[in-house]
Design an enzyme around this catalytic site. Structure first.
Site, PDB file in Angstrom:
ATOM      1  N   ARG A  69       0.801  -1.206   0.000  1.00 49.38           N
ATOM      2  CA  ARG A  69       0.000   0.000   0.000  1.00 49.38           C
ATOM      3  C   ARG A  69       0.845   1.272   0.000  1.00 49.38           C
ATOM      4  O   ARG A  69       0.636   2.171  -0.794  1.00 49.38           O
ATOM      5  CB  ARG A  69      -0.879   0.007   1.228  1.00 49.38           C
ATOM      6  CG  ARG A  69      -2.295   0.222   0.896  1.00 49.38           C
ATOM      7  CD  ARG A  69      -3.069  -0.100   2.116  1.00 49.38           C
ATOM      8  NE  ARG A  69      -2.974  -1.515   2.375  1.00 49.38           N
ATOM      9  CZ  ARG A  69      -4.057  -2.265   2.510  1.00 49.38           C
ATOM     10  NH1 ARG A  69      -5.241  -1.728   2.391  1.00 49.38           N
ATOM     11  NH2 ARG A  69      -3.946  -3.534   2.766  1.00 49.38           N
TER      12      ARG A  69
ATOM     13  N   LYS B  90      22.569 -10.764  -2.116  1.00 47.81           N
ATOM     14  CA  LYS B  90      23.956 -11.172  -2.405  1.00 47.81           C
ATOM     15  C   LYS B  90      24.925 -10.572  -1.401  1.00 47.81           C
ATOM     16  O   LYS B  90      26.131 -10.704  -1.538  1.00 47.81           O
ATOM     17  CB  LYS B  90      24.346 -10.715  -3.816  1.00 47.81           C
ATOM     18  CG  LYS B  90      23.463 -11.265  -4.909  1.00 47.81           C
ATOM     19  CD  LYS B  90      23.754 -10.577  -6.242  1.00 47.81           C
ATOM     20  CE  LYS B  90      22.597 -10.798  -7.220  1.00 47.81           C
ATOM     21  NZ  LYS B  90      22.450  -9.647  -8.124  1.00 47.81           N
TER      22      LYS B  90
ATOM     23  N   ARG C 253      11.886   1.939   2.404  1.00 47.79           N
ATOM     24  CA  ARG C 253      11.272   1.211   3.513  1.00 47.79           C
ATOM     25  C   ARG C 253      12.282   0.157   3.954  1.00 47.79           C
ATOM     26  O   ARG C 253      12.788  -0.588   3.127  1.00 47.79           O
ATOM     27  CB  ARG C 253       9.967   0.573   3.053  1.00 47.79           C
ATOM     28  CG  ARG C 253       9.435  -0.577   3.915  1.00 47.79           C
ATOM     29  CD  ARG C 253       8.933  -0.137   5.264  1.00 47.79           C
ATOM     30  NE  ARG C 253       7.749   0.705   5.182  1.00 47.79           N
ATOM     31  CZ  ARG C 253       6.521   0.277   5.429  1.00 47.79           C
ATOM     32  NH1 ARG C 253       6.312  -0.977   5.768  1.00 47.79           N
ATOM     33  NH2 ARG C 253       5.510   1.090   5.341  1.00 47.79           N
TER      34      ARG C 253
END
Lengths: 418, 308
Positions: B57, B87, B108
């Site tokens: 969202r 990695k 985020r």
């Protein structure tokens, strides 16, 4: 005018969500509320037996004045403002069905210049007609669905939708009467039968459809039918941005009260409905489904009324009508603050010019220093002589309201109402 | 005040002038959007949304905001697993590289403080789109915008914050903004194990904000102007048993919603699980979907502020 820099008013204060004993200080230079606090026993105005409300707002009036001046024999912005102050109304929103209708930026600005004479703030609606386009400015709009007074109307739903498609996302108020149903009933014997409830209900469905489809911020004007209210309730629950007005006359009178003597005086569009509709409307106003008391103040001269022209003048009695709702229908002071002040304030907020702070509708620091002080113990016997509208009559003549407006405060300036 | 380069913490957004500027801008964007007259001030600019923790969202809201302003979007949805992070690449390297492609980054991350660290090295504006249990400033700004819009930004507001106040990052970001309102009263309603962390309590005390703590919702129902309820976040618990034990302590259903003040609003940062019964959605007090829409316009206003 007083030289004091501050107006201090103490007493019982009602906002839409809280009622309390308190003091308000208004800076008369800025015209804004500067402070709200506890009572100290030094009020500039006597408010015994009164409730102090945020200044009332009437979102639906016809002040009649335009650049042509041809309707000014009925009312103008000065007499309109006097009637408003008399009725405890501190701001109004004026409808666009003038001979020179404000339908573009230029005509809107020209009409706005005329409102400078008005002591109460005037918000202007711009008109929507078959050929109009949105203004460049951010303004509220009004669409008359069917023929009423003036030339701004539509002949069919299709014609209306074509016009509304240009107004996506705008703030549009609707006069809900379906033109085809009015046409079909035009030969019925009485005014009420010529403009039946079905015209409003059909038009409501269509207005709600337009509001949803074109993402409008919608308002339904002078709502009058109980069955239509259910549709509005469902639309609100679905999340449509729609609000709804009710007039004092549809809340106070119904068709069972019509007589040969008062029939012409109580002729308006939409007409009076049945007692059931009236009761449903009062309940809806109380429970929040109907958002505003808006008068549809429509001054016509006595001669015109005797000829059967629709519309009644109601600004003078706005505040005393609120006291009737409190005494007769148990509206709390908070209910009154909601439907007469807070909700109208919310509606006009985004259209207000700079200088009015956070706007109207709340007694809080930063809001306009405009108050309506209602005296609940002094009745108002309505007479033709007492009203200040230029047309000089009232549908409430002979009736005595249980309370009256003691003071109307406009941006810190006190006006004695009676 | 000096123009902000990055948006990392709510503490940067305490300036009322800046807030007002963003709120006016957001309202204008909402109007223009509804009228389909949005201009494209960010045409040719690119937003990268780098999400090391899933949040569909928030990510979509940022991306929609950028696209509505005419900009383009680069998106890394599951950066933790699918990008070079898997990695072993450091976030610092990732930011350095991505900032070469994008004009602004929304990040985020699952670790508190990640956004601050990333902003230190980012040459382009970086927006914290949530960092672990830390902050989520754009959400907080949208929440305050919603409260202003719905309630007129009143003095003496009574706000009940309900649910997971320990990990609830939206709450942590919102608190400093709420403290700006004169006379605000805050009810902190949570189970004992999810109480508001001490550092936020101390902040309230320092600010002289009137607050009370309780593990029961009852006392707040009649007095609150705002009920802000949070999801008890499963992902923050060590064991499923712990989560199951307290997940549904507070549930707002129609019965409770109808007891609230007429003009009270119910807020939720969404997604919800059981905290608010679906039957409440049609209650006029349910503000959470409007709140989500407001977040879009606030993010538009912020992107425009940072880039235009």
């Amino acid at each position: 005018m007083s030289l004091a820099k501050k107006l201090r008013v103490e007493g019982r204060i009602a906002n839409y969500d809280r009622e309390f004993e308190g003091a308000i200080e208004i800076d008369t230079a800025t015209g804004l509320i500067e402070y709200v606090g506890p009572i100290e026993g030094r009020s500039d105005l006597p408010t015994d037996g009164c409730i102090i409300f945020p200044g009332f707002g009437d979102l639906h009036i016809h002040a009649r004045e335009d650049v042509s001046g041809s309707q000014c024999y009925k009312e103008d912005f000065v007499t309109n403002s006097n009637a408003a102050i008399h009725g405890g109304v501190v701001h109004v929103a004026d409808m666009p069905n003038n001979p020179v209708a404000p339908i573009d930026d230029e005509k809107y600005a020209a009409k706005e210049l005329l409102t400078q004479k008005s002591a109460v703030h005037v918000t202007l609606y711009a008109g929507i007609g078959p050929q109009t386009q949105p203004l460049k400015r951010h303004v509220p709009y009004k669409a008359f669905m069917g023929p009423s007074v003036g030339d701004l109307f539509f002949r069919s739903q299709e014609q209306l939708e074509t016009a509304i498609a240009n107004y996506r996302g705008r703030n549009v108020s609707f006069h809900c009467e379906d033109p085809e149903i009015l046409e079909a009933n035009k030969n019925a014997p009485t005014h009420e039968q010529r403009r039946p409830a079905s015209a409003e209900i059909t038009a409501t469905e269509f207005a709600l459809y337009l509001i949803e489809k074109y993402e409008l911020i919608g308002k339904l004007c002078h709502y009058s039918t109980g069955d239509g209210l259910k549709k509005i309730s469902a639309a609100k629950a679905r999340g449509l941005r729609v609000t709804c007005e009710a007039t004092p006359h549809h809340l106070f009178f119904d068709d069972s009260m019509l007589t040969e003597q008062n029939r012409l005086w109580l002729q308006m569009n939409p007409p009076l409905r049945g007692p059931k509709d009236r009761i449903a409307l009062i309940a809806a106003l109380k429970n929040g489904l109907v958002d505003y008391i808006a008068t549809d103040h429509a001054p016509h001269t006595i001669e015109e009324k005797l000829k059967g022209i629709s519309g009644v003048p109601l600004l003078d009695t706005y505040g005393s009508f609120a006291t009737w709702l409190m005494t007769e229908h148990n509206f709390t002071a908070r209910d009154i603050a909601r439907v007469c002040a807070y909700n109208p304030g919310l509606f006009v907020r985004e259209f207000l010019p700079a200088g009015l702070g956070k706007g109207f509708g709340l007694i809080e620091p930063g809001y306009a220093g405009s108050l309506t002080i209602l005296d609940l113990n002094t009745p108002y016997a309505v007479t033709r002589e007492s009203v200040r509208t230029k047309c000089a009559w009232s549908p409430f003549e002979g009736y005595t309201f249980p309370g009256s407006v003691r003071y109307t405060v406009l941006n810190g300036n006190v006006h004695q109402a009676s | 005040m000096q123009k902000l380069k990055h948006i990392i913490s709510t503490t940067q957004l305490l300036n009322r002038k800046l807030q007002e500027h963003l709120f006016v801008s957001a309202a204008q964007m909402e109007r223009d959007d509804a009228q389909r007259t949005l201009s494209r001030p960010l045409s040719g600019r690119i937003l990268a949304t780098i999400f090391y923790e899933p949040s569909t969202r928030t990510r979509l809201s940022f991306e929609a905001a950028m696209q509505k302003l005419g900009g383009g979007v680069l998106t890394a949805e599951n950066a933790r697993d699918s990008s070079s992070a898997a990695k072993g690449e450091s976030i610092a390297d990732a930011i350095r590289v991505i900032s070469g492609y994008a004009d602004v980054i929304a990040l985020r991350h699952y670790e508190e403080g990640a956004a601050k660290a990333a902003a230190k090295i980012s040459p382009v504006p970086l927006i914290n789109a949530g960092d672990g249990i830390g902050e989520h400033p754009t959400q907080a700004l949208a929440d305050i915008y919603t409260i202003e819009k719905e309630l007129g930004g009143r003095d003496g507001l009574r706000v009940a914050l309900v649910g997971d106040l320990l990990y609830g990052r939206t709450i942590h970001s919102l608190l400093p903004l709420l403290c700006l309102y004169p006379g605000v009263q805050i009810d902190l309603v949570s189970p004992a194990q999810l109480r508001l962390p001490a550092k936020y309590i101390q902040h309230l005390e320092r600010q002289g904000v009137h607050f009370r703590e309780s593990d029961k919702l009852g006392a707040s129902i009649k007095s609150a102007d705002v009920i802000y309820i949070t999801r008890v976040q499963k992902e923050r618990f060590a064991s499923p048993q712990e989560y199951e034990a307290i997940k549904d302590v507070y549930v707002i259903d129609s019965k409770i919603a109808d007891k609230l003040k007429k003009h009270a609003i119910i807020m939720h940062a969404l997604p919800r699980v059981n905290e608010i019964a679906p039957e409440v959605d049609s209650n006029s007090r349910a503000a959470y979907f409007r709140q989500a829409k407001n977040a879009l316009y606030i993010r538009m206003a912020l992107l425009n502020y940072l880039l235009a």
